[in-house]
Write a protein that holds these residues in place. Structure first.
Motif, PDB file in Angstrom:
ATOM      1  N   PHE A   2       3.768  -6.648 -31.782  1.00 47.35           N
ATOM      2  CA  PHE A   2       4.793  -7.070 -30.833  1.00 47.35           C
ATOM      3  C   PHE A   2       5.886  -7.837 -31.545  1.00 47.35           C
ATOM      4  CE2 PHE A   2       1.586  -6.203 -27.630  1.00 47.35           C
ATOM      5  CZ  PHE A   2       2.362  -5.611 -26.651  1.00 47.35           C
ATOM      6  N   ARG A   3       7.113  -7.402 -31.314  1.00 49.85           N
ATOM      7  CA  ARG A   3       8.295  -8.083 -31.828  1.00 49.85           C
ATOM      8  C   ARG A   3       9.311  -8.152 -30.695  1.00 49.85           C
ATOM      9  NH1 ARG A   3      10.476  -4.832 -36.644  1.00 49.85           N
ATOM     10  NH2 ARG A   3      10.384  -3.268 -35.038  1.00 49.85           N
ATOM     11  N   PHE A   4      10.440  -8.808 -30.943  1.00 50.07           N
ATOM     12  CA  PHE A   4      11.475  -8.950 -29.920  1.00 50.07           C
ATOM     13  C   PHE A   4      11.996  -7.585 -29.462  1.00 50.07           C
ATOM     14  CE2 PHE A   4      16.001  -9.347 -28.816  1.00 50.07           C
ATOM     15  CZ  PHE A   4      15.869 -10.163 -27.701  1.00 50.07           C
ATOM     16  N   PHE A   5      12.155  -6.655 -30.389  1.00 43.26           N
ATOM     17  CA  PHE A   5      12.672  -5.328 -30.073  1.00 43.26           C
ATOM     18  C   PHE A   5      11.783  -4.605 -29.065  1.00 43.26           C
ATOM     19  CE2 PHE A   5      13.162  -0.759 -31.192  1.00 43.26           C
ATOM     20  CZ  PHE A   5      14.471  -0.621 -30.763  1.00 43.26           C
ATOM     21  N   ASN A   6      10.479  -4.819 -29.131  1.00 39.85           N
ATOM     22  CA  ASN A   6       9.562  -4.187 -28.189  1.00 39.85           C
ATOM     23  C   ASN A   6       9.792  -4.690 -26.773  1.00 39.85           C
ATOM     24  OD1 ASN A   6       7.579  -4.601 -30.873  1.00 39.85           O
ATOM     25  ND2 ASN A   6       7.769  -2.552 -30.003  1.00 39.85           N
ATOM     26  N   TYR A   7      10.053  -5.977 -26.644  1.00 34.04           N
ATOM     27  CA  TYR A   7      10.317  -6.527 -25.320  1.00 34.04           C
ATOM     28  C   TYR A   7      11.624  -5.980 -24.751  1.00 34.04           C
ATOM     29  CZ  TYR A   7       6.443  -9.644 -26.164  1.00 34.04           C
ATOM     30  OH  TYR A   7       5.198 -10.140 -26.419  1.00 34.04           O
ATOM     31  N   VAL A   8      12.606  -5.740 -25.595  1.00 34.97           N
ATOM     32  CA  VAL A   8      13.862  -5.134 -25.149  1.00 34.97           C
ATOM     33  C   VAL A   8      13.609  -3.706 -24.668  1.00 34.97           C
ATOM     34  CG1 VAL A   8      16.150  -4.372 -25.895  1.00 34.97           C
ATOM     35  CG2 VAL A   8      15.287  -6.594 -26.623  1.00 34.97           C
ATOM     36  N   LEU A   9      12.820  -2.950 -25.412  1.00 32.35           N
ATOM     37  CA  LEU A   9      12.494  -1.585 -24.996  1.00 32.35           C
ATOM     38  C   LEU A   9      11.724  -1.562 -23.677  1.00 32.35           C
ATOM     39  CD1 LEU A   9      11.448   0.102 -28.363  1.00 32.35           C
ATOM     40  CD2 LEU A   9      13.466   0.601 -26.985  1.00 32.35           C
ATOM     41  N   ILE A  10      10.786  -2.479 -23.514  1.00 30.27           N
ATOM     42  CA  ILE A  10      10.013  -2.553 -22.280  1.00 30.27           C
ATOM     43  C   ILE A  10      10.918  -2.919 -21.103  1.00 30.27           C
ATOM     44  CG2 ILE A  10       8.189  -3.827 -21.095  1.00 30.27           C
ATOM     45  CD1 ILE A  10       6.814  -4.017 -23.891  1.00 30.27           C
ATOM     46  N   LEU A  11      11.854  -3.832 -21.323  1.00 34.17           N
ATOM     47  CA  LEU A  11      12.799  -4.219 -20.277  1.00 34.17           C
ATOM     48  C   LEU A  11      13.694  -3.041 -19.885  1.00 34.17           C
ATOM     49  CD1 LEU A  11      13.873  -6.651 -18.619  1.00 34.17           C
ATOM     50  CD2 LEU A  11      15.527  -6.985 -20.457  1.00 34.17           C
ATOM     51  N   LEU A  12      14.202  -2.309 -20.859  1.00 38.45           N
ATOM     52  CA  LEU A  12      15.023  -1.130 -20.571  1.00 38.45           C
ATOM     53  C   LEU A  12      14.221  -0.062 -19.820  1.00 38.45           C
ATOM     54  CD1 LEU A  12      17.024  -0.714 -23.882  1.00 38.45           C
ATOM     55  CD2 LEU A  12      17.940  -1.330 -21.648  1.00 38.45           C
ATOM     56  N   ALA A  58       8.427   2.158 -27.402  1.00 39.74           N
ATOM     57  CA  ALA A  58       7.790   0.841 -27.441  1.00 39.74           C
ATOM     58  C   ALA A  58       6.336   0.950 -27.895  1.00 39.74           C
ATOM     59  CB  ALA A  58       7.871   0.177 -26.066  1.00 39.74           C
ATOM     60  N   ILE A  59       5.613   1.940 -27.386  1.00 36.75           N
ATOM     61  CA  ILE A  59       4.212   2.113 -27.780  1.00 36.75           C
ATOM     62  C   ILE A  59       4.115   2.436 -29.262  1.00 36.75           C
ATOM     63  CG2 ILE A  59       2.207   3.617 -27.505  1.00 36.75           C
ATOM     64  CD1 ILE A  59       2.944   3.791 -24.516  1.00 36.75           C
ATOM     65  N   GLN A  60       4.979   3.321 -29.740  1.00 37.15           N
ATOM     66  CA  GLN A  60       4.952   3.677 -31.159  1.00 37.15           C
ATOM     67  C   GLN A  60       5.272   2.473 -32.041  1.00 37.15           C
ATOM     68  OE1 GLN A  60       3.976   6.607 -32.486  1.00 37.15           O
ATOM     69  NE2 GLN A  60       3.479   7.167 -30.388  1.00 37.15           N
ATOM     70  N   ASP A  61       6.241   1.665 -31.637  1.00 41.84           N
ATOM     71  CA  ASP A  61       6.622   0.507 -32.448  1.00 41.84           C
ATOM     72  C   ASP A  61       5.542  -0.571 -32.424  1.00 41.84           C
ATOM     73  OD1 ASP A  61       8.533  -0.585 -34.207  1.00 41.84           O
ATOM     74  OD2 ASP A  61       9.204  -1.955 -32.626  1.00 41.84           O
ATOM     75  N   VAL A  62       4.878  -0.758 -31.290  1.00 43.06           N
ATOM     76  CA  VAL A  62       3.786  -1.743 -31.223  1.00 43.06           C
ATOM     77  C   VAL A  62       2.631  -1.298 -32.114  1.00 43.06           C
ATOM     78  CG1 VAL A  62       1.989  -2.674 -29.715  1.00 43.06           C
ATOM     79  CG2 VAL A  62       4.358  -2.716 -28.982  1.00 43.06           C
ATOM     80  N   ASN A  63       2.318  -0.012 -32.100  1.00 43.02           N
ATOM     81  CA  ASN A  63       1.237   0.480 -32.955  1.00 43.02           C
ATOM     82  C   ASN A  63       1.569   0.334 -34.430  1.00 43.02           C
ATOM     83  OD1 ASN A  63      -0.457   1.189 -30.865  1.00 43.02           O
ATOM     84  ND2 ASN A  63       0.325   3.271 -30.730  1.00 43.02           N
ATOM     85  N   ALA A  64       2.846   0.463 -34.788  1.00 43.73           N
ATOM     86  CA  ALA A  64       3.242   0.380 -36.195  1.00 43.73           C
ATOM     87  C   ALA A  64       3.430  -1.060 -36.663  1.00 43.73           C
ATOM     88  CB  ALA A  64       4.533   1.162 -36.419  1.00 43.73           C
ATOM     89  N   ASN A  65       4.050  -1.907 -35.839  1.00 41.26           N
ATOM     90  CA  ASN A  65       4.460  -3.237 -36.311  1.00 41.26           C
ATOM     91  C   ASN A  65       3.948  -4.398 -35.480  1.00 41.26           C
ATOM     92  OD1 ASN A  65       6.097  -1.961 -38.286  1.00 41.26           O
ATOM     93  ND2 ASN A  65       7.676  -1.653 -36.746  1.00 41.26           N
TER      94      ASN A  65
END
Length: 63
Positions: free
Chosen positions: A32-42, A23-30
């Motif tokens: 906040f998106r929906f996928f990040n919230y799914v990763l944080i929830l998991l 999630a941290i890597q994806d937030v730094n690259a792109n």
């Protein structure tokens, strides 16, 4: 073969840390998106379950 709660708890915590890292890597690259919230929830569910299983192991061990 059954796993001990400690081993399962460690596995869930490692999985949760991995999801946090992703999630941290994806937030730094792109951003906040929906996928990040799914990763944080998991990650939240995995770390919570891991801690609960580890506490169960120590509670059973002490009794």
């Amino acid at each position: 073969m059954r796993q001990s709660p400690l081993a399962a708890g460690v596995f869930y915590n490692i999985l949760g840390i991995f999801f946090i890292f992703l999630a941290i890597q994806d937030v730094n690259a792109n951003g906040f998106r929906f996928f990040n919230y799914v990763l944080i929830l998991l990650a939240t569910f995995d770390v919570g379950t891991g801690l609960r299983l580890m506490l169960l192991h120590f509670k059973v061990k002490n009794s």
